[in-house]
Design a protein around this motif. Structure first.
Motif, PDB file in Angstrom:
ATOM      1  N   TYR A  72      41.982 -70.101  15.548  1.00  0.00           N
ATOM      2  CA  TYR A  72      40.645 -69.538  15.394  1.00  0.00           C
ATOM      3  C   TYR A  72      40.629 -68.433  14.339  1.00  0.00           C
ATOM      4  CZ  TYR A  72      36.614 -66.591  16.035  1.00  0.00           C
ATOM      5  OH  TYR A  72      35.499 -65.832  15.782  1.00  0.00           O
ATOM      6  N   ALA A  76      38.724 -68.567  10.698  1.00  0.00           N
ATOM      7  CA  ALA A  76      37.682 -67.599  10.328  1.00  0.00           C
ATOM      8  C   ALA A  76      37.963 -67.004   8.948  1.00  0.00           C
ATOM      9  CB  ALA A  76      37.588 -66.498  11.385  1.00  0.00           C
ATOM     10  N   ASP A  80      35.558 -67.693   5.326  1.00  0.00           N
ATOM     11  CA  ASP A  80      35.055 -66.655   4.419  1.00  0.00           C
ATOM     12  C   ASP A  80      35.319 -66.977   2.953  1.00  0.00           C
ATOM     13  OD1 ASP A  80      33.812 -64.862   6.138  1.00  0.00           O
ATOM     14  OD2 ASP A  80      35.683 -63.841   6.639  1.00  0.00           O
ATOM     15  N   LYS A 266      29.173 -67.862   8.560  1.00  0.00           N
ATOM     16  CA  LYS A 266      28.803 -67.447   9.925  1.00  0.00           C
ATOM     17  C   LYS A 266      28.665 -68.654  10.840  1.00  0.00           C
ATOM     18  CE  LYS A 266      26.480 -63.059   8.898  1.00  0.00           C
ATOM     19  NZ  LYS A 266      25.186 -62.311   8.955  1.00  0.00           N
ATOM     20  N   LYS A 269      32.140 -70.091  11.577  1.00  0.00           N
ATOM     21  CA  LYS A 269      32.897 -69.276  12.530  1.00  0.00           C
ATOM     22  C   LYS A 269      32.417 -69.518  13.966  1.00  0.00           C
ATOM     23  CE  LYS A 269      33.991 -65.517   9.313  1.00  0.00           C
ATOM     24  NZ  LYS A 269      33.706 -64.109   8.952  1.00  0.00           N
ATOM     25  N   THR A 272      33.652 -72.905  14.992  1.00  0.00           N
ATOM     26  CA  THR A 272      35.090 -72.831  15.276  1.00  0.00           C
ATOM     27  C   THR A 272      35.344 -72.189  16.633  1.00  0.00           C
ATOM     28  OG1 THR A 272      35.669 -72.714  12.930  1.00  0.00           O
ATOM     29  CG2 THR A 272      37.286 -71.873  14.477  1.00  0.00           C
TER      30      THR A 272
END
Length: 471
Positions: A72, A76, A80, A266, A269, A272
């Protein structure tokens, strides 16, 4: 291997096109989650009871939780990096390789490409093997039910691998990643189906046993040799890593998400977080309940541990669900490789009619299909080769561990960490920089150890394996 995938694009977005000139993306939080779940809850879930069996009640669940957290966190970081600069308006990076190219040097781009696409090829082979195992299990189950438990019921897996390959040849003609969302949703439903059946049968087996089996340290020395205990424990880490492996297609999934607001990062994430949380709960339940049911004798494929007898129809349903899921998962993983080769070929030979021309094939309901001869031949060739290799190396557990080991550190940890450091300008020797590097080094050590254990398992299997022989 460096191929620019960027197209000329008009400034700004319109009703039909995004800010990069491509057709508007329509992906959402839920379609992205479906893609991830399809990729993550794969055949790897079936090997988790075996993995926990090697590590025991303490190290097994802890290892699973650690892998879920690392997956995770690094996912993330990778999310980005989808856009360079501003998270809402910066330049898009369409593929994992494009993301590496935008942040790191040329050698690392090539290294990333080789590792990513080698891992995709490995996943195709692993999924073909897993699908054939399930189809063989269905035939043997029905054979035992019809002819009695003492019947030999030997089955050759090769015809089933060929059948799976034919299905993949057909589905591989779906042109683009964003057009397989429906296949991902079906596959995700199937993954929950067979995981739930495995969990339910595990609970029933525990009740039948009259208690929980297993030990704090896993399979004991004596049941296996001391060296085998070491190799098996290392391979177990590779199996768990494979069960969480999807970073190699994360950017390609993110590129299907509709334009901001909110930003694609966003949404990715959140997708995920949802997907990893859901899969971890399933993994813990299936893996732990499988170990509780079988103890040290936990099988490499959970469903085969329940035998081929009653309730044979329920096991048949689970195995059919696995096959359907793997058909979709195969496509989710292979679409980035298909797209890469086709774009590379088009840029290398831009005037070739064979590569670039699309033939309109009429379909019912006033629809049409754009047939491309190069796509037809190249994708068919890929599926045929991966199927043949699968027929030569049908070692499900060892192949799963080796794939997980090879792909985990470089693609799930190293490149996301390095790109994040560059993109966010993290100062060298700062606290964040040191923590990220320590995370990367720890995962490198796990990858090397897991690869060693899986290679030892493959070598051991090769000593007794005879190609094309019925089992």
């Amino acid at each position: 291997m460096e191929v620019s995938l960027e197209l000329g694009a008009p400034q700004g977005a319109s009703k039909c096109f995004d800010d990069d000139g491509r057709l508007k993306r329509t992906g959402t939080l839920w379609t992205a989650s479906a893609h991830i779940i399809t990729a993550v809850i794969g055949s790897g879930v079936l090997s988790l009871a075996w993995a926990i069996g090697q590590l025991g009640w303490v190290a097994g669940p802890i290892a699973m939780l650690l892998f879920s957290f690392v997956t995770y966190y690094t996912s993330a970081l990778l999310a980005d990096c989808y856009r360079s600069g501003d998270p809402n308006t910066g330049k898009r990076n369409y593929t994992y390789m494009d993301t590496v190219r935008a942040n790191l040097d040329g050698f690392k781009v090539k290294l990333c490409g080789y590792l990513q696409y080698l891992n995709i090829v490995g996943v195709a082979i692993g999924y073909t093997i897993a699908a054939s195992i399930s189809m063989v299990a269905i035939e043997r189950s029905n054979c035992f039910h019809k002819n009695g438990d003492d019947s030999p019921c030997q089955v050759n897996s090769n015809p089933y691998m060929i059948m799976f390959g034919v299905a993949e040849i057909i589905f591989s003609q779906i042109p683009d990643f964003d057009q397989i969302w429906w296949l991902s949703i079906v596959a995700a439903v199937m993954s929950f189906t067979y995981s739930s059946i495995g969990l339910s049968l595990g609970i029933v087996q525990v009740i039948k046993n009259g208690g929980v089996r297993g030990s704090l340290t896993g399979i004991s020395i004596g049941t296996v040799s001391e060296m085998d205990k070491i190799w098996r424990s290392l391979q177990a880490f590779g199996d768990i890593a494979f069960a969480y492996s999807y970073s190699i297609i994360l950017i390609e999934i993110q590129d299907t998400i509709r334009a901001p607001p909110p930003s694609e990062a966003k949404v990715m994430k959140r997708a995920t977080l949802i997907s990893v949380a859901v899969t971890t709960v399933f993994y813990m339940l299936c893996g732990c309940m499988g170990y509780a049911a079988f103890g040290d004798m936990a099988p490499g494929n959970l469903l085969t541990g329940f035998g081929f007898y009653n309730p044979y129809w329920l096991l048949d349903i689970a195995n059919v669900a696995i096959v359907v899921h793997l058909v979709g998962a195969y496509q989710v993983y292979c679409q980035p490789l298909f797209a890469f080769v086709e774009k590379w070929a088009l840029e290398t030979w831009p005037r070739s009619q064979f590569i670039g021309k699309e033939i309109q094939v009429p379909l019912p309901a006033r629809r049409s299909y754009k047939l491309n001869l190069f796509r037809l031949i190249w994708r068919t060739t890929f599926v045929v080769i991966s199927t043949v290799v699968s027929m030569l190396l049908p070692f499900f557990n060892d192949v799963v561990g080796l794939l997980g080991a090879i792909g985990f550190w470089p693609l799930t940890v190293y490149f996301p960490v390095e790109m994040y450091i560059v993109q966010k300008k993290v100062a060298r020797w700062s606290t964040r920089w040191v923590c990220l590097q320590l995370l990367s080094l720890a995962c490198l050590a796990i990858t090397i150890a897991s690869a060693a254990g899986s290679i030892a398992g493959v070598v051991s299997d090769l000593k007794v394996y005879r190609p094309f022989k019925a089992s």
